[in-house]
Enzyme design. Sequence first.
Site, PDB file in Angstrom:
ATOM      1  N   HIS A 239      -5.515   9.117  -1.132  1.00  0.00           N
ATOM      2  CA  HIS A 239      -5.969   7.767  -1.322  1.00  0.00           C
ATOM      3  C   HIS A 239      -4.771   6.932  -1.679  1.00  0.00           C
ATOM      4  O   HIS A 239      -3.585   7.444  -1.897  1.00  0.00           O
ATOM      5  CB  HIS A 239      -7.047   7.623  -2.610  1.00  0.00           C
ATOM      6  CG  HIS A 239      -6.370   8.160  -3.855  1.00  0.00           C
ATOM      7  ND1 HIS A 239      -5.627   7.175  -4.815  1.00  0.00           N
ATOM      8  CD2 HIS A 239      -6.443   9.242  -4.531  1.00  0.00           C
ATOM      9  CE1 HIS A 239      -5.196   7.978  -5.660  1.00  0.00           C
ATOM     10  NE2 HIS A 239      -5.736   9.411  -5.646  1.00  0.00           N
ATOM     11  N   CYS A 240      -4.760   5.577  -1.451  1.00  0.00           N
ATOM     12  CA  CYS A 240      -3.933   4.544  -1.789  1.00  0.00           C
ATOM     13  C   CYS A 240      -3.690   4.509  -3.360  1.00  0.00           C
ATOM     14  O   CYS A 240      -4.671   4.844  -4.173  1.00  0.00           O
ATOM     15  CB  CYS A 240      -4.392   3.069  -1.120  1.00  0.00           C
ATOM     16  SG  CYS A 240      -2.891   1.877  -1.405  1.00  0.00           S
TER      17      CYS A 240
ATOM     18  N   ASP B 260      -1.368   8.841  -1.677  1.00  0.00           N
ATOM     19  CA  ASP B 260      -1.294   9.864  -2.808  1.00  0.00           C
ATOM     20  C   ASP B 260      -2.088  11.117  -1.816  1.00  0.00           C
ATOM     21  O   ASP B 260      -3.465  10.812  -1.816  1.00  0.00           O
ATOM     22  CB  ASP B 260      -1.822   9.509  -3.807  1.00  0.00           C
ATOM     23  CG  ASP B 260      -1.863  10.751  -4.912  1.00  0.00           C
ATOM     24  OD1 ASP B 260      -1.898  11.942  -4.368  1.00  0.00           O
ATOM     25  OD2 ASP B 260      -2.550  10.559  -5.898  1.00  0.00           O
TER      26      ASP B 260
ATOM     27  N   HIS C  77      -7.766  -0.705  -5.145  1.00  0.00           N
ATOM     28  CA  HIS C  77      -7.704  -0.262  -3.683  1.00  0.00           C
ATOM     29  C   HIS C  77      -8.352   0.786  -3.288  1.00  0.00           C
ATOM     30  O   HIS C  77      -9.068   0.945  -2.149  1.00  0.00           O
ATOM     31  CB  HIS C  77      -6.092   0.300  -3.426  1.00  0.00           C
ATOM     32  CG  HIS C  77      -5.329  -1.070  -3.125  1.00  0.00           C
ATOM     33  ND1 HIS C  77      -4.246  -1.168  -2.135  1.00  0.00           N
ATOM     34  CD2 HIS C  77      -5.043  -2.279  -4.175  1.00  0.00           C
ATOM     35  CE1 HIS C  77      -3.626  -2.306  -2.465  1.00  0.00           C
ATOM     36  NE2 HIS C  77      -3.894  -3.063  -3.560  1.00  0.00           N
TER      37      HIS C  77
ATOM     38  N   HIS D 192     -26.384  17.327  -1.422  1.00  0.00           N
ATOM     39  CA  HIS D 192     -27.739  18.301  -1.198  1.00  0.00           C
ATOM     40  C   HIS D 192     -28.358  18.023   0.255  1.00  0.00           C
ATOM     41  O   HIS D 192     -28.325  16.775   0.709  1.00  0.00           O
ATOM     42  CB  HIS D 192     -28.468  17.821  -2.198  1.00  0.00           C
ATOM     43  CG  HIS D 192     -30.056  18.604  -2.121  1.00  0.00           C
ATOM     44  ND1 HIS D 192     -30.298  19.576  -2.766  1.00  0.00           N
ATOM     45  CD2 HIS D 192     -31.081  18.018  -1.478  1.00  0.00           C
ATOM     46  CE1 HIS D 192     -31.481  20.020  -2.613  1.00  0.00           C
ATOM     47  NE2 HIS D 192     -32.196  19.092  -1.637  1.00  0.00           N
TER      48      HIS D 192
ATOM     49  N   HIS E 138       0.965  -1.012   0.063  1.00  0.00           N
ATOM     50  CA  HIS E 138      -0.042  -0.073   0.023  1.00  0.00           C
ATOM     51  C   HIS E 138       0.982   1.303   0.070  1.00  0.00           C
ATOM     52  O   HIS E 138       2.040   1.225   0.047  1.00  0.00           O
ATOM     53  CB  HIS E 138      -0.984   0.017   1.321  1.00  0.00           C
ATOM     54  CG  HIS E 138      -1.956  -1.158   1.321  1.00  0.00           C
ATOM     55  ND1 HIS E 138      -2.918  -1.261   0.469  1.00  0.00           N
ATOM     56  CD2 HIS E 138      -1.797  -2.187   2.073  1.00  0.00           C
ATOM     57  CE1 HIS E 138      -3.545  -2.536   0.913  1.00  0.00           C
ATOM     58  NE2 HIS E 138      -2.953  -3.020   1.768  1.00  0.00           N
TER      59      HIS E 138
ATOM     60  N   GLU F 292     -28.399  25.173  -3.535  1.00  0.00           N
ATOM     61  CA  GLU F 292     -29.356  23.927  -3.321  1.00  0.00           C
ATOM     62  C   GLU F 292     -28.432  22.656  -3.329  1.00  0.00           C
ATOM     63  O   GLU F 292     -28.646  21.754  -2.688  1.00  0.00           O
ATOM     64  CB  GLU F 292     -30.455  23.754  -4.334  1.00  0.00           C
ATOM     65  CG  GLU F 292     -30.015  24.012  -5.787  1.00  0.00           C
ATOM     66  CD  GLU F 292     -31.075  23.927  -6.767  1.00  0.00           C
ATOM     67  OE1 GLU F 292     -32.085  23.159  -6.366  1.00  0.00           O
ATOM     68  OE2 GLU F 292     -31.126  24.674  -7.957  1.00  0.00           O
TER      69      GLU F 292
END
Length: 376
Positions: A168-169, A131, A179, A289, A128, A313
């Site tokens: 994230h990996c 980033d 992953h 929302h 693993h 909205e």
Amino acid sequence: MFIHNLYKKYFVEDKLFRNTLVVLLIVLGVVFVYSDAKSDEADKLPVVTQKLVNPPFLPKHDHVAVGGPKVVKVKMVVDEKLITIDDEGTQFRVFAFNDSVPGPIIVVHEGDYVELTLINPETNNFEHNIDFHASTGALGGGGLTHVLPGEEVILRWKAIKPGVFVYHCAPGGAMVPWHVVKGMNGAVMVLPRDGLKDRQGNSIKYDKAYYIGEQDFYLPKDSNGNYKIFKEPGDGFSETLEVMKTLTPTHVVFNGAVDALTGDNALTAKVGETVLFIHAQSNRDTRPHLIGGHGDYVWPNGSFNDPPRTNLETWFVPGGAAAAAIYTFRQPGTYLYLNHNLIEAFILGAKAEVQVTGKWNNDLMKQIKKPSKIEE
Ligand SMILES: [Cu+2]
């Protein structure tokens, strides 16, 4: 000719001058190399440890930075484990930062340094890394953080861009999306040192903050139409990839599972309270929302250097990004906070509840007549 004479006079005839110059250059070189290695600004700064907490909560933090920049140490351990992802008991093997899908949010101020210790326990099966979209260089740190089972790594990066960001990996190739859709993603909030501001430069404060990590899952089914559970962590890779290639998730959830943020686990607020919602999606577009409310102030792409948009909205979060929205609750009741692709919200799972207590304001809304038989 003049230069040649100078050269001859000082470098050939005056050996003492020449040798002194050579020694001086060597000393300067050593000093330069040594000072360069020891010149990291971060080495001179105070060091604090941030205790990361499980989403939807944020670690304790100041709105406005107290004192100068700091080195903020955080620790994340990667888990490869089975979790239940819907109300039918479907189990799915996730890869999780700190035992949580999504991974914890890190909160720092612009100019601070994040110093992450990333641990991949020996009991894991896969390589693993991480980033950080908030960081600069080496694939967001991805190039410097590859850890095999049984390894750990420490990465320090400077938070120079204020905003909310995904991490994230990203181990490489098809492993990157695999992953990420196994849950290996989270967020970072880099606050401006003087806090959040509206378009006029007035401070925006919040009473509480929630971090909503939206996750798309892609589960293969067997011939009977039931979701498959794979025994070993690596099993099912190619079958899962086939589902992923349809770009049609089987689940789109908040906080790792359908209904993880509803009922007893609903988000809470009081009338008059201002809530910051951070919404991250590492892989797919989404559109938060708040049913019954609005985004009073919204940073749709997450950059706090831009003035917030007001009174939205619905706001857009492109896949691989995070957004921040602020709302002051004005009425009590149950609000739905969801991905306003309503199929993804109500059928695939991307919705949360906000339970708001307080006094109803008839001026803002009043039921003039209860549902009753139509009068002729
Ligand atoms: Cu990974």
